[in-house]
Write a protein that holds these residues in place. Structure first.
Motif, PDB file in Angstrom:
ATOM      1  N   PHE A 166      43.675  32.742  36.297  1.00  0.00           N
ATOM      2  CA  PHE A 166      43.226  34.120  36.132  1.00  0.00           C
ATOM      3  C   PHE A 166      43.821  35.029  37.219  1.00  0.00           C
ATOM      4  O   PHE A 166      44.377  36.089  36.937  1.00  0.00           O
ATOM      5  CB  PHE A 166      41.692  34.144  36.192  1.00  0.00           C
ATOM      6  N   PHE A 167      43.720  34.581  38.472  1.00  0.00           N
ATOM      7  CA  PHE A 167      44.249  35.402  39.570  1.00  0.00           C
ATOM      8  C   PHE A 167      45.774  35.463  39.532  1.00  0.00           C
ATOM      9  O   PHE A 167      46.363  36.505  39.821  1.00  0.00           O
ATOM     10  CB  PHE A 167      43.768  34.877  40.933  1.00  0.00           C
ATOM     11  N   ASP A 168      46.397  34.339  39.167  1.00  0.00           N
ATOM     12  CA  ASP A 168      47.861  34.302  39.117  1.00  0.00           C
ATOM     13  C   ASP A 168      48.395  35.380  38.165  1.00  0.00           C
ATOM     14  O   ASP A 168      49.365  36.075  38.487  1.00  0.00           O
ATOM     15  CB  ASP A 168      48.314  32.906  38.670  1.00  0.00           C
ATOM     16  N   GLU A 169      47.719  35.525  37.013  1.00  0.00           N
ATOM     17  CA  GLU A 169      48.143  36.561  36.053  1.00  0.00           C
ATOM     18  C   GLU A 169      47.989  37.964  36.627  1.00  0.00           C
ATOM     19  O   GLU A 169      48.543  38.923  36.096  1.00  0.00           O
ATOM     20  CB  GLU A 169      47.288  36.470  34.768  1.00  0.00           C
ATOM     21  N   ARG A 170      47.186  38.083  37.664  1.00  0.00           N
ATOM     22  CA  ARG A 170      46.947  39.400  38.285  1.00  0.00           C
ATOM     23  C   ARG A 170      47.648  39.522  39.640  1.00  0.00           C
ATOM     24  O   ARG A 170      47.231  40.280  40.512  1.00  0.00           O
ATOM     25  CB  ARG A 170      45.441  39.632  38.392  1.00  0.00           C
ATOM     26  N   ILE A 230      41.499  44.516  44.516  1.00  0.00           N
ATOM     27  CA  ILE A 230      41.243  43.272  43.770  1.00  0.00           C
ATOM     28  C   ILE A 230      40.479  43.600  42.491  1.00  0.00           C
ATOM     29  O   ILE A 230      40.837  43.136  41.402  1.00  0.00           O
ATOM     30  CB  ILE A 230      40.458  42.255  44.637  1.00  0.00           C
ATOM     31  N   LEU A 231      39.422  44.416  42.612  1.00  0.00           N
ATOM     32  CA  LEU A 231      38.642  44.779  41.417  1.00  0.00           C
ATOM     33  C   LEU A 231      39.537  45.456  40.381  1.00  0.00           C
ATOM     34  O   LEU A 231      39.468  45.133  39.192  1.00  0.00           O
ATOM     35  CB  LEU A 231      37.462  45.686  41.802  1.00  0.00           C
ATOM     36  N   ASN A 232      40.392  46.369  40.827  1.00  0.00           N
ATOM     37  CA  ASN A 232      41.298  47.042  39.880  1.00  0.00           C
ATOM     38  C   ASN A 232      42.212  46.045  39.195  1.00  0.00           C
ATOM     39  O   ASN A 232      42.432  46.124  37.992  1.00  0.00           O
ATOM     40  CB  ASN A 232      42.161  48.086  40.600  1.00  0.00           C
ATOM     41  N   ARG A 233      42.729  45.088  39.962  1.00  0.00           N
ATOM     42  CA  ARG A 233      43.656  44.124  39.355  1.00  0.00           C
ATOM     43  C   ARG A 233      42.961  43.220  38.341  1.00  0.00           C
ATOM     44  O   ARG A 233      43.553  42.836  37.343  1.00  0.00           O
ATOM     45  CB  ARG A 233      44.292  43.243  40.438  1.00  0.00           C
ATOM     46  N   ILE A 234      41.691  42.856  38.621  1.00  0.00           N
ATOM     47  CA  ILE A 234      41.046  41.908  37.698  1.00  0.00           C
ATOM     48  C   ILE A 234      40.281  42.603  36.583  1.00  0.00           C
ATOM     49  O   ILE A 234      39.912  41.962  35.602  1.00  0.00           O
ATOM     50  CB  ILE A 234      40.114  40.903  38.444  1.00  0.00           C
ATOM     51  N   ASN A 235      40.077  43.892  36.715  1.00  0.00           N
ATOM     52  CA  ASN A 235      39.337  44.655  35.704  1.00  0.00           C
ATOM     53  C   ASN A 235      40.189  44.947  34.476  1.00  0.00           C
ATOM     54  O   ASN A 235      39.672  45.104  33.383  1.00  0.00           O
ATOM     55  CB  ASN A 235      38.897  45.996  36.311  1.00  0.00           C
ATOM     56  N   GLY A 236      41.483  45.030  34.680  1.00  0.00           N
ATOM     57  CA  GLY A 236      42.373  45.499  33.634  1.00  0.00           C
ATOM     58  C   GLY A 236      42.495  44.584  32.431  1.00  0.00           C
ATOM     59  O   GLY A 236      42.007  43.514  32.398  1.00  0.00           O
TER      60      GLY A 236
END
Ligand code: UDP
Length: 236
Positions: A166-170, A230-236
């Motif tokens: 999940f994080f890698d994709e972001r 971080i929130l912006n990157r994972i919210n999208g």
């Protein structure tokens, strides 16, 4: 759902009872602590960012069949959770060596580990959260059977797989993280506490810039600025 009585105040959250016996509200605080609370600070907005990030990650894990105490986010700072009794263990998963691992064993900082390393630390401030193994867990009655110990380790590895991808994709590297588990009234083990940049190490994939609580630990600037990113990157 209203907050009734303050049940417990920890370093990062306050826990309140509700009108349902088996549900509690976790309020995320702006306080920051490090090195067993020897370093203290606070940044306005940090609590709400962690509540939002944590809620999003618990939802992601639920979709992937990881059962946690998370019920819903009530507002930006408050999370409704199933009441559990926390198992006094910090379960740490590491993908890249840094922090206490490098200090304890002399492994080079930033070295990619051959496989994800799962460690147990005994949650006890007076003892400075010592690292322990499976046998310590049983001797001390923290967990009384191999099945529960294996369950914690396997669940931690599973969570790592889900979060890594999940994080890698972001564009974020999940370096390591700490999770906690609790038992509900039926003795079922659930993932609990929080998963946030306070409890994870996250580095920007392109630059290795630290985006987590190490910013506070190492006086690298504003945590809120970075947690927002971080929130912006994972919210999208
Ligand atoms: N961690 C945490 N709470 C603790 C100790 C560690 O959330 O009380 C997290 C920490 O943020 C990191 C991982 O667990 O993501 C491993 O931390 P480490 O053992 O390297 O400890 P540190 O270097 O922070 O003392």
């Amino acid at each position: 759902m209203d907050k009734l009585e303050l049940l417990y105040e920890g370093k990062g959250k306050k826990l309140y009872s509700t009108n349902k016996q088996d549900e509690v509200i976790a309020e995320f605080k702006d306080d920051l602590t490090a090195f067993n609370a020897q370093k203290k600070g606070s940044e306005s907005g940090k609590g709400s960012l962690n509540c939002q990030i944590s809620s999003l990650l618990f939802k992601l894990l639920a979709k992937n069949n990881i059962k946690s105490h998370f019920i819903e986010m009530l507002d930006e700072r408050n999370m409704l959770c199933k009441k559990v009794k926390i198992i006094p263990l910090e379960v740490v998963v590491r993908n890249i060596a840094t922090g206490s691992l490098t200090k304890r064993l002399g492994i080079q900082d930033g070295k990619m580990l051959d496989f994800p390393l799962v460690e147990f630390y005994y949650k006890n401030d007076d003892l400075d959260d010592p690292i322990i193994n499976d046998e310590h867990c049983k001797i001390m009655g923290i967990l009384d059977n191999d099945k529960d110990i294996e369950f914690l380790k396997n669940t931690a590895r599973e969570i790592n797989k889900i979060l890594l991808a999940f994080f890698d994709e972001r564009n974020l590297k999940l370096v390591d993280f700490k999770i906690e588990f609790g038992k509900n009234e039926n003795n079922k083990i659930l993932l609990a506490d929080e998963i946030s940049p306070d409890s994870c190490r996250l580095w920007d994939k392109d630059t290795n810039r630290k985006m987590d609580k190490d910013i506070f630990r190492q006086n690298l600037g504003s945590v809120v600025k970075s947690y927002k990113e971080i929130l912006n990157r994972i919210n999208g």
